[in-house]
Enzyme design. Structure first.
Site, PDB file in Angstrom:
ATOM      1  N   ASP A  53       0.869  -1.196   0.094  1.00  0.00           N
ATOM      2  CA  ASP A  53      -0.369   0.282   0.482  1.00  0.00           C
ATOM      3  C   ASP A  53       1.313   1.245  -0.240  1.00  0.00           C
ATOM      4  O   ASP A  53       1.844   1.393   0.650  1.00  0.00           O
ATOM      5  CB  ASP A  53      -1.079   0.200   0.983  1.00  0.00           C
ATOM      6  CG  ASP A  53      -1.737   1.111   1.776  1.00  0.00           C
ATOM      7  OD1 ASP A  53      -2.925   0.918   0.636  1.00  0.00           O
ATOM      8  OD2 ASP A  53      -1.835   1.901   2.298  1.00  0.00           O
ATOM      9  N   TYR A  58       2.222  10.215  -0.051  1.00  0.00           N
ATOM     10  CA  TYR A  58       3.205   9.653   1.051  1.00  0.00           C
ATOM     11  C   TYR A  58       5.131  10.498   0.570  1.00  0.00           C
ATOM     12  O   TYR A  58       5.536  10.007  -0.296  1.00  0.00           O
ATOM     13  CB  TYR A  58       3.098   8.497   0.590  1.00  0.00           C
ATOM     14  CG  TYR A  58       1.914   7.693   1.734  1.00  0.00           C
ATOM     15  CD1 TYR A  58       1.761   8.392   2.169  1.00  0.00           C
ATOM     16  CD2 TYR A  58       1.986   6.177   1.907  1.00  0.00           C
ATOM     17  CE1 TYR A  58       0.129   7.871   2.535  1.00  0.00           C
ATOM     18  CE2 TYR A  58       0.957   5.772   1.905  1.00  0.00           C
ATOM     19  CZ  TYR A  58      -0.718   6.608   3.058  1.00  0.00           C
ATOM     20  OH  TYR A  58      -1.193   6.247   3.534  1.00  0.00           O
ATOM     21  N   GLN A 176     -10.873   1.504   2.234  1.00  0.00           N
ATOM     22  CA  GLN A 176     -10.041   1.468   3.924  1.00  0.00           C
ATOM     23  C   GLN A 176      -9.889   2.367   4.155  1.00  0.00           C
ATOM     24  O   GLN A 176     -10.044   3.375   4.314  1.00  0.00           O
ATOM     25  CB  GLN A 176      -8.423   1.646   2.409  1.00  0.00           C
ATOM     26  CG  GLN A 176      -7.394   1.384   3.488  1.00  0.00           C
ATOM     27  CD  GLN A 176      -5.503   1.943   2.506  1.00  0.00           C
ATOM     28  OE1 GLN A 176      -5.205   2.732   3.283  1.00  0.00           O
ATOM     29  NE2 GLN A 176      -5.083   1.295   1.631  1.00  0.00           N
ATOM     30  N   LYS A 215       5.251  -2.212  22.980  1.00  0.00           N
ATOM     31  CA  LYS A 215       6.257  -2.161  23.340  1.00  0.00           C
ATOM     32  C   LYS A 215       6.627  -0.862  23.720  1.00  0.00           C
ATOM     33  O   LYS A 215       8.109  -0.363  24.373  1.00  0.00           O
ATOM     34  CB  LYS A 215       7.113  -1.899  21.566  1.00  0.00           C
ATOM     35  CG  LYS A 215       6.863  -0.884  20.919  1.00  0.00           C
ATOM     36  CD  LYS A 215       7.733  -0.513  19.511  1.00  0.00           C
ATOM     37  CE  LYS A 215       7.003   0.310  18.513  1.00  0.00           C
ATOM     38  NZ  LYS A 215       8.218  -0.053  17.647  1.00  0.00           N
ATOM     39  N   GLN A 284       9.730  -5.482  11.381  1.00  0.00           N
ATOM     40  CA  GLN A 284       8.830  -5.182  11.518  1.00  0.00           C
ATOM     41  C   GLN A 284       7.796  -5.441  10.906  1.00  0.00           C
ATOM     42  O   GLN A 284       6.838  -6.772  11.279  1.00  0.00           O
ATOM     43  CB  GLN A 284       8.742  -3.604  11.462  1.00  0.00           C
ATOM     44  CG  GLN A 284       9.154  -2.691  12.887  1.00  0.00           C
ATOM     45  CD  GLN A 284       9.031  -1.702  12.318  1.00  0.00           C
ATOM     46  OE1 GLN A 284       8.919  -1.216  11.900  1.00  0.00           O
ATOM     47  NE2 GLN A 284       9.547  -0.948  13.579  1.00  0.00           N
TER      48      GLN A 284
END
Ligand SMILES: NC(=O)c1ccc[n+]([C@@H]2O[C@H](COP(=O)([O-])OP(=O)(O)OC[C@H]3O[C@@H](n4cnc5c(N)ncnc54)[C@H](OP(=O)(O)O)[C@@H]3O)[C@@H](O)[C@H]2O)c1
Length: 310
Positions: A53, A58, A176, A215, A284
């Site tokens: 995606d 971005y 989305q 975390k 990740q």
């Protein structure tokens, strides 16, 4: 390959974990090494993720450029790419909404160039543009589809009413929306609507910007977009971190990390096809990919929801 799913009526088959690339945007996440993103995207594919995606917005094109570089060596017919249009951006950094037909056609060409691809699998309206009639937006999407530049289209951040209206003019096959176990509002409207209309759903923010990974202790200070987010400040931050860490015994029973448990649980909702995980490093996405194929049973699923409530 990881756990795959038929993506609604699009004809596409995608991995249930989707790679999210918003983290390439300097404006929100700070300057992170380009080579880390390239390595993470390639690692994603090796770990069974075929779904990627991005958005033209971005990094004002940078996210697509990096994705283009990373995915270039991979077989195009084995990867599925989503990108978006809406934020009309300019070299001086300002932007405004734009889902006009002319802008969509022009920007789709620009996205294809940056992605080094000759078609986009899923092309999304990034948000609702109140100043353009959806008939015009949809006509542009249909034209791109007929020309083979996009294979399917849909919307992001639309309300049910906006989506219902847009769908009067064409086949919005994908939604989305934002959704995670701490922010489940769309269970009351968008998710039932999509289930009923067989709209493929790829949710973003499944880890609530990292909060649902377990975390954090609640003491951390952030320099990125989380700096101004109340969820990441003071008592509220500490309390949520404690609740999330409380999921560890359930995660241990499944042999999963908290991150993986949360992703697997989010994928339990019958309307959710995929979760998009925002990634900075290969490790990740590798961890996230490990959530594929893992089933959380009903009792534990509701225990997780309860643990995060209050
Ligand atoms: N359509 C839209 O309007 C829209 C909006 C937002 C996002 N999106 C898409 O959805 C994607 C995901 O959304 P998101 O970035 O908001 O949220 P997210 O996936 O809930 O959170 C991303 C953050 O989670 C942390 N993380 C991810 N994997 C991890 C792991 N295995 N272990 C530990 N921490 C991990 C990272 O935090 P650290 O930074 O602390 O490393 C990362 O920045 C985006 O990249 C983008 O592609 C779309």
């Amino acid at each position: 390959m990881g756990e795959m799913i038929e993506f609604g009526r699009t004809g596409l088959t995608v991995s249930r974990i989707c790679y999210g690339s918003w983290q390439t945007s300097h404006r929100f996440w700070g300057h992170l090494p380009r080579e880390d993103f390239v390595a993470a995207m390639r690692r994603a594919f090796e770990a069974g993720v075929n779904f990627f995606d991005t958005a033209d917005a971005y990094g004002d094109g940078l996210g697509e450029e990096i994705m283009g570089e990373a995915l270039a060596p991979l077989p195009r017919d084995r990867i599925v790419v989503t990108t978006k249009v809406y934020h009309h951006f300019y070299p001086d950094g300002h932007r405004h909404p734009d889902l006009s037909g002319a802008y969509i056609e022009r920007e789709c060409e620009a996205s294809l160039r940056r992605l080094r691809m000759d078609y986009i699998d899923v092309y999304l309206c990034h948000a609702f543009d109140p100043m353009t009639h959806p008939e015009e937006t949809t006509a542009a999407m249909e034209k791109l589809k007929k020309a083979g530049k996009i294979r399917s289209y849909g919307a992001s951040n639309y309300t049910v009413e906006q989506l219902r209206m847009a769908r009067r003019f064409g086949d919005y096959a994908v939604l989305q929306p934002s959704y995670n176990l701490l922010e489940r509002g769309i269970e009351n409207d968008l998710l039932p609507y999509c289930l009923a209309e067989k709209i493929a759903v790829m949710v973003y923010g499944p880890l609530c910007k990292g909060l649902l990974t377990g975390k954090y202790s609640g003491e951390e200070k952030f320099e990125d977009l989380r700096r101004n987010n109340r969820r990441f400040q003071g008592e509220e931050f500490k309390k949520t971190c404690e609740k999330v860490r409380g999921l560890k015994p359930i995660a241990d029973r499944y042999g999963l990390t908290i991150t993986q448990l949360v992703l697997a649980a989010t994928l339990t909702h019958p309307a959710v096809h995929c979760v998009i995980v925002g990634v900075k490093k290969a490790a990740q996405i590798e961890e996230a990919a490990g959530a594929m194929g893992k089933k959380v049973d009903r009792e534990d699923y509701f225990a997780i929801r309860r643990a995060l409530e209050g």
